[in-house]
Design an enzyme around this catalytic site. Structure first.
Site, PDB file in Angstrom:
ATOM      1  N   ASN A  13       0.881  -1.168   0.000  1.00  0.00           N
ATOM      2  CA  ASN A  13       0.000   0.000   0.000  1.00  0.00           C
ATOM      3  C   ASN A  13       0.921   1.220   0.000  1.00  0.00           C
ATOM      4  O   ASN A  13       1.489   1.565   1.023  1.00  0.00           O
ATOM      5  CB  ASN A  13      -0.896  -0.020   1.248  1.00  0.00           C
ATOM      6  CG  ASN A  13      -1.724   1.247   1.384  1.00  0.00           C
ATOM      7  OD1 ASN A  13      -1.777   2.073   0.467  1.00  0.00           O
ATOM      8  ND2 ASN A  13      -2.372   1.410   2.529  1.00  0.00           N
ATOM      9  N   LYS A  15       0.166   4.221  -0.227  1.00  0.00           N
ATOM     10  CA  LYS A  15      -0.448   5.412   0.375  1.00  0.00           C
ATOM     11  C   LYS A  15      -0.199   6.618  -0.546  1.00  0.00           C
ATOM     12  O   LYS A  15      -0.181   6.450  -1.760  1.00  0.00           O
ATOM     13  CB  LYS A  15       0.070   5.608   1.802  1.00  0.00           C
ATOM     14  CG  LYS A  15      -0.094   4.318   2.629  1.00  0.00           C
ATOM     15  CD  LYS A  15       0.127   4.468   4.090  1.00  0.00           C
ATOM     16  CE  LYS A  15      -0.083   3.131   4.774  1.00  0.00           C
ATOM     17  NZ  LYS A  15       0.053   3.182   6.225  1.00  0.00           N
ATOM     18  N   HIS A  99      -9.427   1.231   4.821  1.00  0.00           N
ATOM     19  CA  HIS A  99      -8.155   1.414   5.528  1.00  0.00           C
ATOM     20  C   HIS A  99      -8.365   2.358   6.722  1.00  0.00           C
ATOM     21  O   HIS A  99      -9.146   3.310   6.628  1.00  0.00           O
ATOM     22  CB  HIS A  99      -7.108   1.989   4.572  1.00  0.00           C
ATOM     23  CG  HIS A  99      -5.733   1.924   5.153  1.00  0.00           C
ATOM     24  ND1 HIS A  99      -5.282   2.862   6.058  1.00  0.00           N
ATOM     25  CD2 HIS A  99      -4.749   1.012   5.016  1.00  0.00           C
ATOM     26  CE1 HIS A  99      -4.057   2.520   6.435  1.00  0.00           C
ATOM     27  NE2 HIS A  99      -3.710   1.406   5.824  1.00  0.00           N
ATOM     28  N   GLU A 101      -6.670   4.693   7.828  1.00  0.00           N
ATOM     29  CA  GLU A 101      -6.421   6.116   7.541  1.00  0.00           C
ATOM     30  C   GLU A 101      -7.645   6.753   6.898  1.00  0.00           C
ATOM     31  O   GLU A 101      -7.931   7.928   7.127  1.00  0.00           O
ATOM     32  CB  GLU A 101      -5.167   6.262   6.665  1.00  0.00           C
ATOM     33  CG  GLU A 101      -3.912   5.993   7.494  1.00  0.00           C
ATOM     34  CD  GLU A 101      -2.745   5.432   6.714  1.00  0.00           C
ATOM     35  OE1 GLU A 101      -2.749   5.494   5.477  1.00  0.00           O
ATOM     36  OE2 GLU A 101      -1.825   4.892   7.372  1.00  0.00           O
ATOM     37  N   GLU A 171      -5.308  -4.986  10.402  1.00  0.00           N
ATOM     38  CA  GLU A 171      -4.302  -3.947  10.608  1.00  0.00           C
ATOM     39  C   GLU A 171      -4.562  -3.231  11.935  1.00  0.00           C
ATOM     40  O   GLU A 171      -5.389  -2.303  11.993  1.00  0.00           O
ATOM     41  CB  GLU A 171      -4.359  -2.928   9.472  1.00  0.00           C
ATOM     42  CG  GLU A 171      -4.016  -3.507   8.118  1.00  0.00           C
ATOM     43  CD  GLU A 171      -3.383  -2.455   7.193  1.00  0.00           C
ATOM     44  OE1 GLU A 171      -2.318  -2.743   6.656  1.00  0.00           O
ATOM     45  OE2 GLU A 171      -3.947  -1.365   7.038  1.00  0.00           O
ATOM     46  N   GLY A 177       2.594   2.379  10.694  1.00  0.00           N
ATOM     47  CA  GLY A 177       3.517   3.502  10.531  1.00  0.00           C
ATOM     48  C   GLY A 177       4.212   3.908  11.819  1.00  0.00           C
ATOM     49  O   GLY A 177       4.851   4.950  11.889  1.00  0.00           O
ATOM     50  N   SER A 217       3.502  -2.140  10.111  1.00  0.00           N
ATOM     51  CA  SER A 217       4.963  -2.195  10.272  1.00  0.00           C
ATOM     52  C   SER A 217       5.543  -3.571   9.940  1.00  0.00           C
ATOM     53  O   SER A 217       6.532  -3.988  10.537  1.00  0.00           O
ATOM     54  CB  SER A 217       5.373  -1.767  11.682  1.00  0.00           C
ATOM     55  OG  SER A 217       4.925  -0.438  11.938  1.00  0.00           O
TER      56      SER A 217
HETATM   57  P1  13P Z   1       3.121   0.400   7.525  1.00  0.00           P
HETATM   58  O1  13P Z   1       3.633  -0.894   6.956  1.00  0.00           O
HETATM   59  O2  13P Z   1       3.847   1.600   6.998  1.00  0.00           O
HETATM   60  O3  13P Z   1       3.025   0.348   9.019  1.00  0.00           O
HETATM   61  O4  13P Z   1       1.630   0.565   6.996  1.00  0.00           O
HETATM   62  C1  13P Z   1       0.757  -0.515   7.116  1.00  0.00           C
HETATM   63  C2  13P Z   1      -0.466  -0.187   6.376  1.00  0.00           C
HETATM   64  O5  13P Z   1      -1.228   0.680   6.767  1.00  0.00           O
HETATM   65  C3  13P Z   1      -0.728  -0.919   5.149  1.00  0.00           C
HETATM   66  O6  13P Z   1      -1.993  -0.654   4.666  1.00  0.00           O
END
Ligand code: 13P
Length: 255
Positions: A13, A15, A99, A101, A171, A177, A217
């Site tokens: 992803n 982002k 997601h 976010e 997740e 992150g 992560s």
């Molecule tokens: P990170 O791997 O940067 O923690 O992000 C995970 C994520 O949100 C994947 O959708």
């Protein structure tokens, strides 16, 4: 069906990272590294404007391209939004929905997650449906209730047949992150809980054949032990998916 027969899916992803030219270069570099590693499905979910160059660069490789969101309407007065049929025509095969976010920053609700999921499945896209608890929920020992509720609401009205095109990504929000990763045992327990919810909602065959990823992560250093767990069938990877060598190491761990 069990872990041995479920094909792992390693999805990146990106982002809000990468311009179209950077996307081309990164897909090409990643493709060269993951070539022939067919023990898992490999997906890169890219920003909308990168889709054309990513799809072009992924042609003839074992990488599939996904989007990071989709609107639930087929068309209409929804300024700034993108429909499932638009995605399909650009060559996208996967789409991330729900997601954290999007839930945290853009007002995504369980109801709109459900509507988006239905629209994507109707168009023929494969959905990567995200669920996960925030830290306070884990600390209050209500992780299972949260995961169960999010899963049930997201899948309301979705048929057993359509579940063949649904991947669930567990997740934990506190691990995204942050550099904090769920322990392999925490990830396995949560993915196992989601699998038991699927058995209740559908049947044991559906529960056993659905791919459930871990995300938060995941990186080249911790992927192998997370992916070794019975209920963890792959990963949804943020930061590490931007670096072809790191993403490749995770793909290698999933072979
Ligand atoms: P990170 O791997 O940067 O923690 O992000 C995970 C994520 O949100 C994947 O959708």
């Amino acid at each position: 069906m069990n872990k041995a027969t479920r094909k792992a899916v390693i999805a990146g992803n990106w982002k809000m990272n990468m311009t179209p030219s950077q996307a081309k270069e990164t897909v090409e570099k990643t493709a060269a590294l993951v070539k022939g590693k067919d023990g898992c499905d490999i997906v890169l979910c890219v920003p909308f404007v990168d889709i054309a160059s990513a799809v072009e660069a992924a042609k003839g490789t074992n990488i599939k391209i996904g989007a990071q969101n989709v609107h639930f309407a087929e068309s209409g007065a929804y300024t700034g939004e993108i429909s499932a049929s638009m995605l399909l025509e650009t060559g996208v095969e996967y789409v991330i929905i729900g997601h954290s976010e999007r839930r945290q920053y853009f007002g995504e609700t369980d109801e709109t997650v459900n509507q988006r999921t239905k629209a994507a499945l109707t168009a023929g896209l494969t959905v990567i449906l995200c669920v996960g608890e925030v830290l306070e929920e884990r600390q209050s020992n209500i992780t299972n209730e949260i995961l169960s509720m999010q899963t049930k609401l997201a899948l309301a009205g979705i048929s057993t047949e359509d579940m063949k095109k649904v991947i669930i990504a567990y997740e934990p929000v506190w691990a995204i992150g942050t550099g904090l990763t769920a322990t392999p045992q925490q990830a396995d327990e949560a993915c196992g809980l989601i699998r038991s919810v699927l058995a209740d909602l559908y049947d044991e065959t559906t529960a056993q054949s659905t791919t459930i990823q871990y995300g938060g992560s995941m990186n080249d250093g911790n992927a192998a032990e997370l992916l070794a767990k019975v209920h963890v069938d792959g990963g949804l990877i943020g930061g590490a998916s931007l670096v072809p060598e790191k993403f490749d190491a995770i793909v290698t761990a999933a072979q």
